[in-house]
Structure formats: C-alpha cells, structure tokens
Design a protein around this motif. Structure first.
Motif, short mmCIF file in Angstrom:
data_model
loop_
_atom_site.label_atom_id
_atom_site.label_comp_id
_atom_site.label_asym_id
_atom_site.label_seq_id
_atom_site.Cartn_x
_atom_site.Cartn_y
_atom_site.Cartn_z
N SER A 174 0.79 -1.23 0.00
CA SER A 174 0.00 0.00 0.00
C SER A 174 0.82 1.28 0.00
O SER A 174 0.28 2.35 -0.27
CB SER A 174 -0.93 0.01 1.22
OG SER A 174 -0.17 -0.09 2.41
N ASP A 175 2.09 1.19 0.33
CA ASP A 175 2.90 2.41 0.51
C ASP A 175 3.95 2.59 -0.58
O ASP A 175 4.58 1.63 -1.02
CB ASP A 175 3.60 2.35 1.87
CG ASP A 175 2.62 2.40 3.01
OD1 ASP A 175 2.70 1.53 3.90
OD2 ASP A 175 1.77 3.32 3.02
N TRP A 176 4.10 3.82 -0.99
CA TRP A 176 5.22 4.20 -1.84
C TRP A 176 6.43 4.33 -0.92
O TRP A 176 6.35 4.92 0.15
CB TRP A 176 4.95 5.53 -2.53
CG TRP A 176 3.84 5.50 -3.52
CD1 TRP A 176 2.58 4.99 -3.35
CD2 TRP A 176 3.87 6.01 -4.85
NE1 TRP A 176 1.84 5.16 -4.48
CE2 TRP A 176 2.60 5.79 -5.43
CE3 TRP A 176 4.85 6.67 -5.61
CZ2 TRP A 176 2.31 6.18 -6.73
CZ3 TRP A 176 4.54 7.06 -6.90
CH2 TRP A 176 3.28 6.81 -7.45
N MET A 177 7.56 3.79 -1.33
CA MET A 177 8.76 3.85 -0.52
C MET A 177 9.84 4.60 -1.29
O MET A 177 10.03 4.38 -2.49
CB MET A 177 9.24 2.45 -0.16
CG MET A 177 8.27 1.66 0.72
SD MET A 177 7.95 2.43 2.33
CE MET A 177 9.59 2.42 3.06
N TYR A 178 10.52 5.47 -0.59
CA TYR A 178 11.48 6.39 -1.20
C TYR A 178 12.88 6.20 -0.62
O TYR A 178 13.06 5.81 0.53
CB TYR A 178 11.06 7.83 -0.90
CG TYR A 178 9.75 8.25 -1.47
CD1 TYR A 178 8.56 7.92 -0.84
CD2 TYR A 178 9.68 9.02 -2.64
CE1 TYR A 178 7.33 8.32 -1.36
CE2 TYR A 178 8.47 9.43 -3.16
CZ TYR A 178 7.30 9.08 -2.51
OH TYR A 178 6.10 9.49 -3.04
N TRP A 179 13.84 6.59 -1.41
CA TRP A 179 15.17 6.94 -0.92
C TRP A 179 15.30 8.45 -1.11
O TRP A 179 14.99 8.97 -2.19
CB TRP A 179 16.27 6.22 -1.70
CG TRP A 179 16.41 4.79 -1.32
CD1 TRP A 179 15.90 3.70 -1.97
CD2 TRP A 179 17.12 4.27 -0.19
NE1 TRP A 179 16.24 2.54 -1.33
CE2 TRP A 179 17.00 2.87 -0.23
CE3 TRP A 179 17.87 4.83 0.84
CZ2 TRP A 179 17.58 2.02 0.72
CZ3 TRP A 179 18.44 4.02 1.78
CH2 TRP A 179 18.30 2.63 1.72
N VAL A 180 15.71 9.10 -0.05
CA VAL A 180 15.98 10.54 -0.12
C VAL A 180 17.40 10.75 0.40
O VAL A 180 18.01 9.86 1.00
CB VAL A 180 14.96 11.33 0.73
CG1 VAL A 180 13.54 11.10 0.22
CG2 VAL A 180 15.07 11.00 2.20
N ARG A 181 17.94 11.92 0.17
CA ARG A 181 19.30 12.21 0.65
C ARG A 181 19.43 13.66 1.06
O ARG A 181 18.65 14.51 0.62
CB ARG A 181 20.33 11.88 -0.44
CG ARG A 181 20.29 12.79 -1.65
CD ARG A 181 21.29 12.32 -2.71
NE ARG A 181 21.28 13.20 -3.88
CZ ARG A 181 22.00 12.96 -4.99
NH1 ARG A 181 22.78 11.88 -5.06
NH2 ARG A 181 21.94 13.80 -6.00
N GLN A 182 20.40 13.90 1.90
CA GLN A 182 20.70 15.26 2.33
C GLN A 182 22.19 15.47 2.26
O GLN A 182 22.96 14.87 3.03
CB GLN A 182 20.18 15.53 3.74
CG GLN A 182 20.31 16.98 4.14
CD GLN A 182 19.55 17.32 5.40
OE1 GLN A 182 19.34 16.47 6.26
NE2 GLN A 182 19.12 18.57 5.51
N ALA A 183 22.59 16.32 1.33
CA ALA A 183 23.99 16.68 1.19
C ALA A 183 24.33 17.77 2.21
O ALA A 183 23.44 18.49 2.68
CB ALA A 183 24.26 17.16 -0.23
N PRO A 184 25.60 17.91 2.54
CA PRO A 184 25.98 18.94 3.52
C PRO A 184 25.49 20.32 3.13
O PRO A 184 25.71 20.78 2.00
CB PRO A 184 27.51 18.86 3.49
CG PRO A 184 27.82 17.48 3.05
CD PRO A 184 26.74 17.12 2.08
N GLY A 185 24.79 20.97 4.03
CA GLY A 185 24.32 22.32 3.81
C GLY A 185 23.13 22.44 2.88
O GLY A 185 22.74 23.56 2.51
#
Length: 114
Positions: free
Chosen positions: A31-42
């Motif tokens: 039932s759920d969409w699953m993501y990969w997200v990222r956060q680069a420095p700053g």
C-alpha cells in the motif's frame, strides 16, 4: 510502530559502487510508496528514487541510469544500488515513506572522494 534502519553506506572513490539497504516496519509494500531521499551537507533533503506498490519506479534525473531502487517483498527490505558514484552524490541517505523524508531513519553516510 514505524521504524526504518538504513545501512550500506561508506567511503568510495568516484566511479565506485555501493548498495544501500533499508529494513523497515510500519509500512507495507502492498500500500505504501517507498522512497530513498538524501541530504547533502548544507542542503535540503531531496528525493532520489521511489517505488510504488505495483513495483513501478521513478528516479531523479541527476542519478538516472546510475541509481536503481528495488525491493524484496518476502524479506521486507528496500534497496538502492548506486553505480558510477560522483563526488556530488556525497550525502546522508535515508529510506522514507514520503518524498520529503519527513518519516525516515537515522540514515547512512555515503562519501564519494578520491
């Protein structure tokens, strides 16, 4: 209870590869969409790739052809394979139940450097 645990990050040279894994609870591939997200420095969190309940995927243009999302329904695991890594891919990577990463784990650090 929602829980996401990412693993597989590390230090890799440009052009190298890594495979990230996410073990989760409180979500369902049915039932759920699953993501990969990222956060680069700053920088703000950005979505990278997503898989929907049907198994269809979408990938951010800057990583298309290099990153791919997959899942093991039986094991309840989410993966992201990353190839031809670039310095600009350096970030903390999270699996998430939403594209903004509002619900995410502690993340796994990926550092691309020579």
């Amino acid at each position: 209870q929602v829980q996401l645990v990412e693993s597989g990050g590390g230090l890799v040279q440009p052009g190298g590869s890594l495979k990230l894994s996410c073990e989760f609870s409180g979500f369902s591939f049915k039932s759920d969409w699953m993501y990969w997200v990222r956060q680069a420095p700053g920088k703000e969190i950005e979505w990278v790739t997503v898989i929907n309940p049907k198994g269809d995927t979408a990938t951010k243009e800057s990583v298309r052809g290099r990153f791919s999302i997959s899942r093991d329904v039986d094991k309840g695991m989410l993966y992201m394979e990353m190839k031809n890594l670039k310095v600009e891919d350096t970030a903390v990577y999270y699996c998430s139940g939403d594209e903004r990463g509002d619900v995410r784990g502690h993340g796994t650090q990926v550092t691309v450097s020579s």
